[in-house]
Structure formats: structure tokens, C-alpha cells
Design a protein around this motif. Structure first.
Motif, PDB file in Angstrom:
ATOM      1  N   GLY A 188       0.821  -1.201   0.000  1.00 12.39           N
ATOM      2  CA  GLY A 188       0.000   0.000   0.000  1.00 12.39           C
ATOM      3  C   GLY A 188       0.852   1.246   0.000  1.00 12.39           C
ATOM      4  O   GLY A 188       0.530   2.245  -0.658  1.00 12.39           O
ATOM      5  N   LEU A 189       1.959   1.183   0.740  1.00 16.24           N
ATOM      6  CA  LEU A 189       2.868   2.326   0.821  1.00 16.24           C
ATOM      7  C   LEU A 189       4.273   1.816   1.104  1.00 16.24           C
ATOM      8  O   LEU A 189       4.470   0.915   1.918  1.00 16.24           O
ATOM      9  N   ILE A 190       5.230   2.395   0.395  1.00 15.51           N
ATOM     10  CA  ILE A 190       6.659   2.141   0.608  1.00 15.51           C
ATOM     11  C   ILE A 190       7.313   3.479   0.901  1.00 15.51           C
ATOM     12  O   ILE A 190       7.044   4.475   0.225  1.00 15.51           O
ATOM     13  N   PHE A 191       8.169   3.531   1.917  1.00 13.49           N
ATOM     14  CA  PHE A 191       8.958   4.737   2.126  1.00 13.49           C
ATOM     15  C   PHE A 191      10.410   4.351   2.319  1.00 13.49           C
ATOM     16  O   PHE A 191      10.723   3.256   2.796  1.00 13.49           O
ATOM     17  N   ALA A 192      11.289   5.261   1.921  1.00 14.07           N
ATOM     18  CA  ALA A 192      12.715   4.939   1.968  1.00 14.07           C
ATOM     19  C   ALA A 192      13.541   6.201   2.091  1.00 14.07           C
ATOM     20  O   ALA A 192      13.419   7.108   1.258  1.00 14.07           O
ATOM     21  N   GLY A 193      14.375   6.267   3.117  1.00 15.16           N
ATOM     22  CA  GLY A 193      15.388   7.300   3.183  1.00 15.16           C
ATOM     23  C   GLY A 193      16.403   7.062   2.079  1.00 15.16           C
ATOM     24  O   GLY A 193      16.681   5.922   1.704  1.00 15.16           O
ATOM     25  N   ALA A 194      16.978   8.144   1.561  1.00 14.46           N
ATOM     26  CA  ALA A 194      17.803   8.034   0.358  1.00 14.46           C
ATOM     27  C   ALA A 194      19.217   7.556   0.601  1.00 14.46           C
ATOM     28  O   ALA A 194      19.863   7.048  -0.318  1.00 14.46           O
ATOM     29  N   GLN A 195      19.727   7.670   1.826  1.00 14.86           N
ATOM     30  CA  GLN A 195      21.169   7.650   2.044  1.00 14.86           C
ATOM     31  C   GLN A 195      21.818   6.275   2.044  1.00 14.86           C
ATOM     32  O   GLN A 195      22.931   6.116   2.524  1.00 14.86           O
ATOM     33  N   LYS A 196      21.156   5.288   1.463  1.00 13.09           N
ATOM     34  CA  LYS A 196      21.740   3.960   1.382  1.00 13.09           C
ATOM     35  C   LYS A 196      21.813   3.484  -0.069  1.00 13.09           C
ATOM     36  O   LYS A 196      22.886   3.137  -0.555  1.00 13.09           O
ATOM     37  N   ASN A 197      20.693   3.473  -0.783  1.00 17.45           N
ATOM     38  CA  ASN A 197      20.692   2.998  -2.162  1.00 17.45           C
ATOM     39  C   ASN A 197      20.166   4.017  -3.167  1.00 17.45           C
ATOM     40  O   ASN A 197      20.045   3.694  -4.348  1.00 17.45           O
ATOM     41  N   PRO A 239      11.904  21.627  -2.131  1.00 14.08           N
ATOM     42  CA  PRO A 239      12.400  20.269  -1.881  1.00 14.08           C
ATOM     43  C   PRO A 239      13.926  20.278  -1.730  1.00 14.08           C
ATOM     44  O   PRO A 239      14.589  21.280  -2.001  1.00 14.08           O
ATOM     45  N   PRO A 240      14.498  19.139  -1.316  1.00 10.59           N
ATOM     46  CA  PRO A 240      15.964  19.011  -1.262  1.00 10.59           C
ATOM     47  C   PRO A 240      16.505  18.840  -2.687  1.00 10.59           C
ATOM     48  O   PRO A 240      16.685  17.722  -3.172  1.00 10.59           O
ATOM     49  N   THR A 241      16.749  19.948  -3.352  1.00 12.04           N
ATOM     50  CA  THR A 241      16.995  19.937  -4.800  1.00 12.04           C
ATOM     51  C   THR A 241      18.244  19.144  -5.181  1.00 12.04           C
ATOM     52  O   THR A 241      18.224  18.375  -6.154  1.00 12.04           O
ATOM     53  N   PHE A 242      19.338  19.327  -4.448  1.00 11.29           N
ATOM     54  CA  PHE A 242      20.565  18.624  -4.821  1.00 11.29           C
ATOM     55  C   PHE A 242      20.413  17.121  -4.612  1.00 11.29           C
ATOM     56  O   PHE A 242      20.878  16.320  -5.434  1.00 11.29           O
ATOM     57  N   ALA A 243      19.760  16.725  -3.529  1.00 13.38           N
ATOM     58  CA  ALA A 243      19.544  15.302  -3.272  1.00 13.38           C
ATOM     59  C   ALA A 243      18.650  14.687  -4.349  1.00 13.38           C
ATOM     60  O   ALA A 243      18.866  13.547  -4.782  1.00 13.38           O
ATOM     61  N   TRP A 244      17.645  15.429  -4.792  1.00 13.02           N
ATOM     62  CA  TRP A 244      16.746  14.936  -5.850  1.00 13.02           C
ATOM     63  C   TRP A 244      17.532  14.754  -7.145  1.00 13.02           C
ATOM     64  O   TRP A 244      17.394  13.741  -7.844  1.00 13.02           O
ATOM     65  N   TYR A 245      18.370  15.727  -7.464  1.00 14.98           N
ATOM     66  CA  TYR A 245      19.212  15.659  -8.662  1.00 14.98           C
ATOM     67  C   TYR A 245      20.140  14.453  -8.599  1.00 14.98           C
ATOM     68  O   TYR A 245      20.265  13.684  -9.574  1.00 14.98           O
ATOM     69  N   LEU A 246      20.799  14.239  -7.451  1.00 12.24           N
ATOM     70  CA  LEU A 246      21.705  13.104  -7.321  1.00 12.24           C
ATOM     71  C   LEU A 246      20.963  11.777  -7.405  1.00 12.24           C
ATOM     72  O   LEU A 246      21.453  10.804  -7.988  1.00 12.24           O
ATOM     73  N   ALA A 247      19.771  11.721  -6.830  1.00 12.59           N
ATOM     74  CA  ALA A 247      18.961  10.506  -6.948  1.00 12.59           C
ATOM     75  C   ALA A 247      18.677  10.206  -8.416  1.00 12.59           C
ATOM     76  O   ALA A 247      18.744   9.049  -8.857  1.00 12.59           O
ATOM     77  N   GLY A 248      18.367  11.240  -9.176  1.00 13.16           N
ATOM     78  CA  GLY A 248      18.134  11.041 -10.604  1.00 13.16           C
ATOM     79  C   GLY A 248      19.355  10.469 -11.307  1.00 13.16           C
ATOM     80  O   GLY A 248      19.229   9.599 -12.192  1.00 13.16           O
ATOM     81  N   LEU A 249      20.547  10.930 -10.930  1.00  7.64           N
ATOM     82  CA  LEU A 249      21.768  10.382 -11.523  1.00  7.64           C
ATOM     83  C   LEU A 249      21.954   8.914 -11.128  1.00  7.64           C
ATOM     84  O   LEU A 249      22.405   8.096 -11.940  1.00  7.64           O
ATOM     85  N   VAL A 250      21.614   8.571  -9.883  1.00  9.11           N
ATOM     86  CA  VAL A 250      21.713   7.178  -9.447  1.00  9.11           C
ATOM     87  C   VAL A 250      20.750   6.305 -10.248  1.00  9.11           C
ATOM     88  O   VAL A 250      21.098   5.194 -10.663  1.00  9.11           O
ATOM     89  N   PHE A 251      19.545   6.794 -10.495  1.00  5.81           N
ATOM     90  CA  PHE A 251      18.585   6.017 -11.289  1.00  5.81           C
ATOM     91  C   PHE A 251      19.132   5.770 -12.695  1.00  5.81           C
ATOM     92  O   PHE A 251      19.003   4.664 -13.245  1.00  5.81           O
ATOM     93  N   GLN A 252      19.755   6.791 -13.291  1.00  7.73           N
ATOM     94  CA  GLN A 252      20.350   6.616 -14.617  1.00  7.73           C
ATOM     95  C   GLN A 252      21.479   5.588 -14.568  1.00  7.73           C
ATOM     96  O   GLN A 252      21.628   4.756 -15.478  1.00  7.73           O
ATOM     97  N   TRP A 253      22.283   5.647 -13.504  1.00  4.62           N
ATOM     98  CA  TRP A 253      23.371   4.681 -13.338  1.00  4.62           C
ATOM     99  C   TRP A 253      22.827   3.259 -13.232  1.00  4.62           C
ATOM    100  O   TRP A 253      23.374   2.326 -13.850  1.00  4.62           O
ATOM    101  N   LEU A 254      21.763   3.089 -12.470  1.00  9.05           N
ATOM    102  CA  LEU A 254      21.170   1.755 -12.317  1.00  9.05           C
ATOM    103  C   LEU A 254      20.649   1.231 -13.659  1.00  9.05           C
ATOM    104  O   LEU A 254      20.827   0.042 -13.985  1.00  9.05           O
ATOM    105  N   LYS A 255      20.034   2.079 -14.432  1.00 10.06           N
ATOM    106  CA  LYS A 255      19.552   1.652 -15.751  1.00 10.06           C
ATOM    107  C   LYS A 255      20.714   1.250 -16.647  1.00 10.06           C
ATOM    108  O   LYS A 255      20.646   0.244 -17.362  1.00 10.06           O
ATOM    109  N   ALA A 256      21.797   2.029 -16.602  1.00 11.26           N
ATOM    110  CA  ALA A 256      22.963   1.711 -17.423  1.00 11.26           C
ATOM    111  C   ALA A 256      23.620   0.403 -16.987  1.00 11.26           C
ATOM    112  O   ALA A 256      24.241  -0.292 -17.807  1.00 11.26           O
ATOM    113  N   LYS A 257      23.492   0.045 -15.718  1.00 15.38           N
ATOM    114  CA  LYS A 257      24.063  -1.201 -15.201  1.00 15.38           C
ATOM    115  C   LYS A 257      23.209  -2.425 -15.548  1.00 15.38           C
ATOM    116  O   LYS A 257      23.606  -3.552 -15.265  1.00 15.38           O
TER     117      LYS A 257
END
Length: 361
Positions: A188-197, A239-257
């Protein structure tokens, strides 16, 4: 500069390619002639980046229609309170499955807002296993069932979404989100702090089924109301703009992997390698967790003689293996091997452990 292998439980290692891209773009992001930290969160460039990050996350996790994705400020611990505020009335029961320190903390914080119940718990056994599903005593009228899908301190992990019937399942996935494919529709709901994955600390991602957004019904202050954030596309406030931006880069990295299937295969290999070294050490190292529930993300272990702990930590750091000290609640050592930890890092740790046992045996 010589980067070490960072086994910190969080804030944790980030993928080096992500850090290098952020470094290259730090002063001038895209065509903005300014840092991503300096531009308006309501400007076209940032909003386009935010939308792309959500699309990539939806693709990675296979998030179905009917779910909203929120990028919010704060830490996951805030949502120990915010989830019951949004999903339950003060007179409602909420069922908790206690498998470690983080589910215990969520249970305690929920008591300020609802009637929490322990439907099952492994506390009597020192949080070394997940209670068998047949022993859970769930309430038919519970607002939801809460689990911590991975316990970073005790090293216990759920490997599938438990069946809780028609009651919504809420999962704190802070430490194993994006480590393998999951069926989001089971939650129904998932929540996750960013600082691990996901990225740096300061960002929380909430994935919530749309019908559950109606439960707050104006009872919650706007800043704590998931529905209000959903209506504003997570831009209710800055919002936490830099953290959101970095998360987006991590998502791109995961797709490339290769996406989450490839990441799961790598994570399985890393965990198997480390547990094999522990189990094959003739008792020099030990992990107390039931093998059926051993976390692939956080591996606690002890040395046969605690007097060697300080020497192990000193020598491992000198060898370029950082942050191996165990949590104060359980002692010993802990290796956190999240997505960004390369397999070479675990190989280096295993080689060090074997050499340490030979020299100090």
C-alpha cells in the motif's frame, strides 16, 4: 586521491560515476550557467529533471498506475509518525512485525497517533530471524501492517512481500530499495530514506497507492499530508533539490548497469561471498542471523575474541576498508554492501579477513 571501499551503513557509498558527473556539473548544470543547487525548483530545467527522475524510478521498480511517487524532505524516521498520521485514525489499530531496531522505533512512534499492536516479533530471540508467517496474529480491522523490509542493525531481511490479506502493507525499505526487483502492487505504501541505495541524506521517497491518500481527509497539517504533496507534485515547499538531482543520476546509473535484475545478481554474489567467508572461517568469524533471513545489504559479524576488534578496525582502515565497526547495540563488525559497493570491494574485504585470521589466529 585514493578512494577507499566504504562499508558505511549510511550515509553510504555513492556510485563513483555519479559523484564524478555531479562534480563536473557542480558549478554549471546543463545550460543554466549555475549549479543545480542554485536554480529555482519551479523553473523549467529543474522540473524537467524531477519528472525524468520519477520516470526512471517508475521504470526501475515497475511502479504501476494508481500509485503516486513523492520526493520529500527529511529522514525515514519522520515517517514513523507521518505514515500513521496519514493512513489511520487515532482510534484505529495498526499491526507491526518487529524484526529489529527500526521496526521497534516505528512501533514506539506510532503510539503517539494510533493504537499499535505487535502482531509478531523476534525480540525474544535477539532479532535473529523473521517470525514465521503462520504465527502472525493480524487484526482484520487494522489500518495497515508495518514491516521494515531490511534491518540495518541486526542484519535481517524480508525477501518477499508477506501476504497480509486485504489490509494495506506498509514497508520501510530504506536500506534495500532498488537492490532487486519487487512487486510494488503488493504494497500500500513504501517509504525509503535516500542515504543507502538512492542518494545523499535529506531525501525520502514515498510510493503510495492513490486510494490511501484519501484517508487523511484534511486531518493532517498540509506539510505532513501526503495528499497535499501529491497534488503539488512534491513541490508543496522547497524540496531538497541537490539530493533529488543526485537521486536522478543514481537512477540513470542503475539503468545503465542493467536495471534491478542485474543489480540483484550482483548483490547476491557479494552477499554469498561474504557469508561464505564468515561461515568457512572455522569459528573465527560468526554471523548470528538465521540463514533464511540474512540480509544482503548489511552483514553483521563478530570475531572469536572481542579483544581483537580494535586491531581489526585499525588494520582494515589502513587497508582501505572503511566503516566496518558494528552498531553499538550489537557490537562486533558490520559490512554494508549496498548497490554502490562493487564486487571488488567485497573481494578485498574477504581477502583481508582471511589474512587477518592467519596473522592473529
Amino acid at each position: 586521491m585514493s578512494r577507499a571501499f566504504n562499508f558505511s551503513a549510511g550515509p553510504a557509498a555513492l556510485p563513483e560515476p555519479v559523484l564524478r558527473q555531479a562534480q563536473a556539473e557542480l558549478l554549471e548544470w546543463g545550460a543554466e550557467r549555475a549549479s543545480v543547487m542554485e536554480v529555482s525548483h519551479r523553473g523549467k530545467a529543474f522540473m524537467a529533471m524531477a519528472a525524468a527522475a520519477e520516470r526512471d524510478l517508475r521504470e526501475l521498480l515497475g511502479i504501476p498506475d494508481g500509485y503516486r511517487v513523492l520526493f520529500l524532505q527529511g529522514g525515514a524516521s519522520q515517517h514513523f509518525a507521518q505514515v500513521p498520521m496519514n493512513l489511520a485514525r487515532p482510534d484505529q489499530a495498526v499491526d507491526f512485525i518487529l524484526t529489529g531496531s527500526w521496526s521497534e522505533k516505528a512501533f514506539a512512534d506510532a503510539a503517539h497517533f494510533v493504537r499499535p499492536r505487535i502482531a509478531a516479533g523476534a525480540q525474544d530471540g535477539g532479532f535473529r530471524a523473521i517470525p514465521p508467517r503462520a504465527q502472525w496474529q493480524l487484526s482484520e480491522d487494522a489500518a495497515y501492517v508495518h514491516i521494515a523490509s531490511n534491518e540495518t542493525i541486526h542484519g535481517v531481511e524480508f525477501f518477499d512481500a508477506p501476504d497480509v490479506g486485504a489490509v494495506p502493507l506498509v514497508a520501510d525499505m530504506s536500506s534495500n530499495i532498488l537492490s532487486r526487483p519487487i512487486d510494488v502492487s503488493r504494497y500500500g505504501l513504501i517509504f525509503a530514506g535516500a542515504q543507502k541505495n538512492i542518494g545523499p541524506s535529506g531525501l525520502v521517497i514515498v510510493i503510495v497507492r492513490e486510494d490511501l491518500l484519501e484517508r487523511s481527509a484534511g486531518r493532517v497539517a498540509r506539510i505532513f499530508d501526503y495528499a497535499a504533496h501529491a497534488r503539488e507534485d512534491s513541490l508543496l515547499n522547497t524540496p531538497p533539490t541537490f539530493a533529488w538531482y543526485l537521486a536522478g543520476l543514481v537512477f540513470q546509473w542503475l539503468k545503465a548497469k542493467g536495471g534491478l535484475a542485474a543489480m540483484a545478481a550482483s548483490n547476491d554474489r557479494k552477499a554469498a561471498m561474504l557469508y561464505a567467508a564468515i561461515d568457512g572461517s572455522d569459528g573465527y568469524y560468526a554471523n548470528p542471523v538465521d540463514p533464511a533471513a540474512r540480509s544482503r545489504m548489511n552483514v553483521p559479524f563478530t570475531l572469536h575474541d572481542a579483544a581483537l576488534d580494535a586491531i581489526f578496525l585499525e588494520e582494515s582502515r589502513a587497508a582501505g576498508l572503511l566503516a566496518l565497526k558494528g552498531h553499538r547495540l550489537v557490537g562486533g563488525m558490520r559490512a554494508s554492501i549496498y548497490n554502490a559497493m562493487p564486487e571488488e570491494g567485497v573481494e578485498a574485504l574477504v581477502a583481508f579477513m582471511r589474512d587477518f585470521a592467519r596473522r592473529h589466529g
